[in-house]
Design a protein around this motif. Structure first.
Motif, PDB file in Angstrom:
ATOM      1  N   LEU A 232       0.807  -1.214   0.000  1.00  0.00           N
ATOM      2  CA  LEU A 232       0.000   0.000   0.000  1.00  0.00           C
ATOM      3  C   LEU A 232       0.842   1.267   0.000  1.00  0.00           C
ATOM      4  O   LEU A 232       0.324   2.366  -0.221  1.00  0.00           O
ATOM      5  CB  LEU A 232      -0.919   0.022   1.234  1.00  0.00           C
ATOM      6  CG  LEU A 232      -1.914  -1.132   1.369  1.00  0.00           C
ATOM      7  CD1 LEU A 232      -2.683  -1.006   2.676  1.00  0.00           C
ATOM      8  CD2 LEU A 232      -2.877  -1.162   0.184  1.00  0.00           C
ATOM      9  N   VAL A 233       2.137   1.126   0.284  1.00  0.00           N
ATOM     10  CA  VAL A 233       3.023   2.291   0.299  1.00  0.00           C
ATOM     11  C   VAL A 233       3.030   2.937  -1.084  1.00  0.00           C
ATOM     12  O   VAL A 233       3.167   2.266  -2.104  1.00  0.00           O
ATOM     13  CB  VAL A 233       4.455   1.889   0.711  1.00  0.00           C
ATOM     14  CG1 VAL A 233       5.407   3.074   0.549  1.00  0.00           C
ATOM     15  CG2 VAL A 233       4.471   1.394   2.142  1.00  0.00           C
ATOM     16  N   GLY A 234       2.866   4.215  -1.109  1.00  0.00           N
ATOM     17  CA  GLY A 234       2.853   4.928  -2.381  1.00  0.00           C
ATOM     18  C   GLY A 234       1.471   5.220  -2.910  1.00  0.00           C
ATOM     19  O   GLY A 234       1.309   6.097  -3.772  1.00  0.00           O
ATOM     20  N   LEU A 235       0.452   4.505  -2.397  1.00  0.00           N
ATOM     21  CA  LEU A 235      -0.913   4.801  -2.835  1.00  0.00           C
ATOM     22  C   LEU A 235      -1.420   6.046  -2.124  1.00  0.00           C
ATOM     23  O   LEU A 235      -1.332   6.151  -0.896  1.00  0.00           O
ATOM     24  CB  LEU A 235      -1.856   3.631  -2.515  1.00  0.00           C
ATOM     25  CG  LEU A 235      -1.626   2.297  -3.217  1.00  0.00           C
ATOM     26  CD1 LEU A 235      -2.777   1.341  -2.909  1.00  0.00           C
ATOM     27  CD2 LEU A 235      -1.504   2.492  -4.718  1.00  0.00           C
ATOM     28  N   PRO A 236      -1.944   7.004  -2.850  1.00  0.00           N
ATOM     29  CA  PRO A 236      -2.550   8.164  -2.193  1.00  0.00           C
ATOM     30  C   PRO A 236      -3.705   7.724  -1.292  1.00  0.00           C
ATOM     31  O   PRO A 236      -4.479   6.830  -1.646  1.00  0.00           O
ATOM     32  CB  PRO A 236      -3.059   9.011  -3.367  1.00  0.00           C
ATOM     33  CG  PRO A 236      -2.222   8.584  -4.526  1.00  0.00           C
ATOM     34  CD  PRO A 236      -1.980   7.126  -4.322  1.00  0.00           C
ATOM     35  N   VAL A 237      -3.818   8.352  -0.125  1.00  0.00           N
ATOM     36  CA  VAL A 237      -4.845   7.994   0.848  1.00  0.00           C
ATOM     37  C   VAL A 237      -5.971   9.014   0.814  1.00  0.00           C
ATOM     38  O   VAL A 237      -5.738  10.229   0.860  1.00  0.00           O
ATOM     39  CB  VAL A 237      -4.257   7.925   2.278  1.00  0.00           C
ATOM     40  CG1 VAL A 237      -5.358   7.676   3.307  1.00  0.00           C
ATOM     41  CG2 VAL A 237      -3.191   6.837   2.362  1.00  0.00           C
ATOM     42  N   VAL A 238      -7.187   8.498   0.748  1.00  0.00           N
ATOM     43  CA  VAL A 238      -8.392   9.325   0.874  1.00  0.00           C
ATOM     44  C   VAL A 238      -9.072   8.904   2.168  1.00  0.00           C
ATOM     45  O   VAL A 238      -9.435   7.737   2.331  1.00  0.00           O
ATOM     46  CB  VAL A 238      -9.350   9.132  -0.318  1.00  0.00           C
ATOM     47  CG1 VAL A 238     -10.579  10.028  -0.145  1.00  0.00           C
ATOM     48  CG2 VAL A 238      -8.639   9.426  -1.632  1.00  0.00           C
ATOM     49  N   ALA A 239      -9.215   9.819   3.124  1.00  0.00           N
ATOM     50  CA  ALA A 239      -9.777   9.496   4.432  1.00  0.00           C
ATOM     51  C   ALA A 239     -11.039  10.298   4.684  1.00  0.00           C
ATOM     52  O   ALA A 239     -11.142  11.468   4.292  1.00  0.00           O
ATOM     53  CB  ALA A 239      -8.753   9.767   5.527  1.00  0.00           C
ATOM     54  N   PHE A 240     -11.994   9.661   5.386  1.00  0.00           N
ATOM     55  CA  PHE A 240     -13.280  10.284   5.680  1.00  0.00           C
ATOM     56  C   PHE A 240     -13.512  10.282   7.187  1.00  0.00           C
ATOM     57  O   PHE A 240     -13.165   9.326   7.884  1.00  0.00           O
ATOM     58  CB  PHE A 240     -14.424   9.490   5.033  1.00  0.00           C
ATOM     59  CG  PHE A 240     -14.344   9.349   3.540  1.00  0.00           C
ATOM     60  CD1 PHE A 240     -15.018  10.231   2.706  1.00  0.00           C
ATOM     61  CD2 PHE A 240     -13.598   8.320   2.970  1.00  0.00           C
ATOM     62  CE1 PHE A 240     -14.958  10.091   1.325  1.00  0.00           C
ATOM     63  CE2 PHE A 240     -13.529   8.173   1.584  1.00  0.00           C
ATOM     64  CZ  PHE A 240     -14.207   9.057   0.763  1.00  0.00           C
ATOM     65  N   GLY A 241     -14.155  11.343   7.694  1.00  0.00           N
ATOM     66  CA  GLY A 241     -14.465  11.396   9.112  1.00  0.00           C
ATOM     67  C   GLY A 241     -15.561  12.385   9.418  1.00  0.00           C
ATOM     68  O   GLY A 241     -16.014  13.139   8.541  1.00  0.00           O
ATOM     69  N   ASP A 242     -15.958  12.388  10.710  1.00  0.00           N
ATOM     70  CA  ASP A 242     -17.024  13.297  11.135  1.00  0.00           C
ATOM     71  C   ASP A 242     -16.733  13.995  12.454  1.00  0.00           C
ATOM     72  O   ASP A 242     -17.389  14.972  12.796  1.00  0.00           O
ATOM     73  CB  ASP A 242     -18.352  12.550  11.272  1.00  0.00           C
ATOM     74  CG  ASP A 242     -18.411  11.710  12.544  1.00  0.00           C
ATOM     75  OD1 ASP A 242     -17.473  10.904  12.767  1.00  0.00           O
ATOM     76  OD2 ASP A 242     -19.369  11.857  13.315  1.00  0.00           O
ATOM     77  N   HIS A 243     -15.764  13.475  13.217  1.00  0.00           N
ATOM     78  CA  HIS A 243     -15.564  14.030  14.550  1.00  0.00           C
ATOM     79  C   HIS A 243     -14.108  14.407  14.771  1.00  0.00           C
ATOM     80  O   HIS A 243     -13.231  14.075  13.966  1.00  0.00           O
ATOM     81  CB  HIS A 243     -16.041  13.044  15.631  1.00  0.00           C
ATOM     82  CG  HIS A 243     -16.645  13.719  16.822  1.00  0.00           C
ATOM     83  ND1 HIS A 243     -15.887  14.204  17.856  1.00  0.00           N
ATOM     84  CD2 HIS A 243     -17.937  14.028  17.137  1.00  0.00           C
ATOM     85  CE1 HIS A 243     -16.679  14.763  18.761  1.00  0.00           C
ATOM     86  NE2 HIS A 243     -17.927  14.675  18.349  1.00  0.00           N
ATOM     87  N   ASP A 244     -13.868  15.080  15.908  1.00  0.00           N
ATOM     88  CA  ASP A 244     -12.533  15.614  16.171  1.00  0.00           C
ATOM     89  C   ASP A 244     -11.470  14.525  16.294  1.00  0.00           C
ATOM     90  O   ASP A 244     -10.287  14.785  16.048  1.00  0.00           O
ATOM     91  CB  ASP A 244     -12.553  16.462  17.445  1.00  0.00           C
ATOM     92  CG  ASP A 244     -13.498  17.656  17.320  1.00  0.00           C
ATOM     93  OD1 ASP A 244     -13.923  17.947  16.184  1.00  0.00           O
ATOM     94  OD2 ASP A 244     -13.812  18.274  18.351  1.00  0.00           O
ATOM     95  N   ASN A 245     -11.863  13.294  16.679  1.00  0.00           N
ATOM     96  CA  ASN A 245     -10.874  12.212  16.761  1.00  0.00           C
ATOM     97  C   ASN A 245     -10.427  11.733  15.382  1.00  0.00           C
ATOM     98  O   ASN A 245      -9.520  10.903  15.280  1.00  0.00           O
ATOM     99  CB  ASN A 245     -11.418  11.032  17.580  1.00  0.00           C
ATOM    100  CG  ASN A 245     -12.625  10.375  16.939  1.00  0.00           C
ATOM    101  OD1 ASN A 245     -13.475  11.039  16.356  1.00  0.00           O
ATOM    102  ND2 ASN A 245     -12.716   9.057  17.056  1.00  0.00           N
ATOM    103  N   ASP A 246     -11.039  12.269  14.326  1.00  0.00           N
ATOM    104  CA  ASP A 246     -10.616  11.961  12.957  1.00  0.00           C
ATOM    105  C   ASP A 246      -9.672  13.026  12.401  1.00  0.00           C
ATOM    106  O   ASP A 246      -9.199  12.915  11.267  1.00  0.00           O
ATOM    107  CB  ASP A 246     -11.837  11.845  12.032  1.00  0.00           C
ATOM    108  CG  ASP A 246     -12.793  10.745  12.456  1.00  0.00           C
ATOM    109  OD1 ASP A 246     -12.316   9.635  12.730  1.00  0.00           O
ATOM    110  OD2 ASP A 246     -14.010  11.007  12.518  1.00  0.00           O
ATOM    111  N   ARG A 247      -9.383  14.045  13.186  1.00  0.00           N
ATOM    112  CA  ARG A 247      -8.609  15.182  12.702  1.00  0.00           C
ATOM    113  C   ARG A 247      -7.231  14.767  12.178  1.00  0.00           C
ATOM    114  O   ARG A 247      -6.848  15.121  11.049  1.00  0.00           O
ATOM    115  CB  ARG A 247      -8.458  16.223  13.810  1.00  0.00           C
ATOM    116  CG  ARG A 247      -7.744  17.501  13.390  1.00  0.00           C
ATOM    117  CD  ARG A 247      -7.690  18.505  14.543  1.00  0.00           C
ATOM    118  NE  ARG A 247      -7.149  19.784  14.110  1.00  0.00           N
ATOM    119  CZ  ARG A 247      -5.854  20.055  14.040  1.00  0.00           C
ATOM    120  NH1 ARG A 247      -4.958  19.136  14.394  1.00  0.00           N
ATOM    121  NH2 ARG A 247      -5.453  21.242  13.618  1.00  0.00           N
ATOM    122  N   GLU A 248      -6.476  14.028  12.989  1.00  0.00           N
ATOM    123  CA  GLU A 248      -5.131  13.640  12.587  1.00  0.00           C
ATOM    124  C   GLU A 248      -5.159  12.714  11.375  1.00  0.00           C
ATOM    125  O   GLU A 248      -4.259  12.769  10.522  1.00  0.00           O
ATOM    126  CB  GLU A 248      -4.399  12.973  13.752  1.00  0.00           C
ATOM    127  CG  GLU A 248      -4.161  13.881  14.945  1.00  0.00           C
ATOM    128  CD  GLU A 248      -3.390  15.130  14.570  1.00  0.00           C
ATOM    129  OE1 GLU A 248      -2.424  15.017  13.775  1.00  0.00           O
ATOM    130  OE2 GLU A 248      -3.749  16.224  15.054  1.00  0.00           O
TER     131      GLU A 248
END
Length: 294
Positions: A232-248
């Protein structure tokens, strides 16, 4: 505008990582029929996909039943990286036992006893101080009705004296927990991660989770990519979240996406804001990006 598609006819192969509650799941903590069917189809087409949740794998597994999720999941906000089907931990980030003692002492001074989650070297364990308040009893009923295999009887400090504690969860009214937060922050010095959030399924009762500072979604994702699944190294990451614990997690991703119902803080750091969890916006966005790149 979609930042991954600006000025491009196609997008690269991507790794998608999403939070569950309030993000992928609807407000009743379920995966809609549309979302389930679409994810099944995308996974069969080769989608790189996993979840990063505050939940345990015992709680995640029934929600994602029927999905051929080949990548390990991130649970307990990054305390574990775990194979979903087998429950085998690929990485464990526990609190130092002396820190556990300090946190318990601070809780006792505030009149609070936490729920304790730990790994004893063979299996996950959970103890809940039943009867302390209705918020705690709600959690016990929820875990008991779900047949959570971690759940044991009684609350005995000696049970987890051998270490392996990954999370201490204090459940009380917000004002009560705010005092404990202040006490722990005064002692913290970078040792622990605190997260205070209202239980959306039992309004009025707040959860203060205490974990190692190293147990966070972004670090767990990095470990997943670099040590567990190096392909998976090198694959661009798309991340989804809704709350402050998803900030990082969103900040560490190449593209961080917040759902419309996310907190103001998370929307403020997101690269993109999509529809709400009730609209299955995460799955619709994943399908658009994944199939748009083919």
């Amino acid at each position: 505008e979609n930042p991954l598609r600006s000025g491009k006819e196609s997008v690269p192969e991507l790794l998608f990582v999403t939070d569950l509650d309030g993000t992928l799941l609807r407000n009743d903590a379920t995966l809609s029929a549309f979302a389930r069917t679409t994810l099944q189809q995308l996974l069969a087409e080769g989608l790189h996909f996993t979840v990063a949740s505050a939940r345990s794998v015992a709680s995640i597994r029934p929600m994602l039943a029927g999905l051929d999720l080949r990548l390990p999941v991130i649970e307990f906000n990054g305390a574990f990286v775990t194979d979903l089907e087998s429950g085998r931990h690929r990485a464990v980030c526990a609190l130092e036992q002396e820190w556990v003692d300090q946190i318990l002492q601070a809780g006792k001074a505030a009149g609070l006893t936490p729920c304790v989650s730990w790994f004893d070297g063979e299996r996950d364990q959970l103890r809940i101080p039943v009867g302390a308040n209705e918020g705690i009893d709600w959690y016990h009923r929820d875990r008991k009705s779900a047949g959570d295999p971690r759940l044991g009887d009684g609350w005995d400090r000696r049970s987890f004296a051998g270490g392996g504690v990954v999370c201490l969860t204090f459940i009380e009214r917000e004002q009560v927990l705010a005092g404990l937060v202040s006490a722990l922050e005064a002692w913290n010095a970078g040792r622990i991660e605190l997260h205070l959030q209202e239980n959306p399924y039992a309004p009025g009762w707040w959860w203060l989770t205490v974990r190692s500072r190293d147990a966070c979604k972004s670090r767990a994702l990095r470990h997943l990519r670099e040590s567990i699944c190096p392909e998976l190294v090198g694959l661009p990451v798309v991340a989804f979240g809704d709350h402050d614990n998803d900030r990082e997690l969103l900040l560490a991703a190449d593209t961080g996406i917040a759902v419309a119902n996310a907190t103001a803080e998370l929307r403020g750091v997101a690269d993109q804001i999509i529809g709400s969890n009730e609209e299955d916006a995460v799955v619709r966005t994943i399908a658009d990006l994944f199939r748009g790149g083919k």
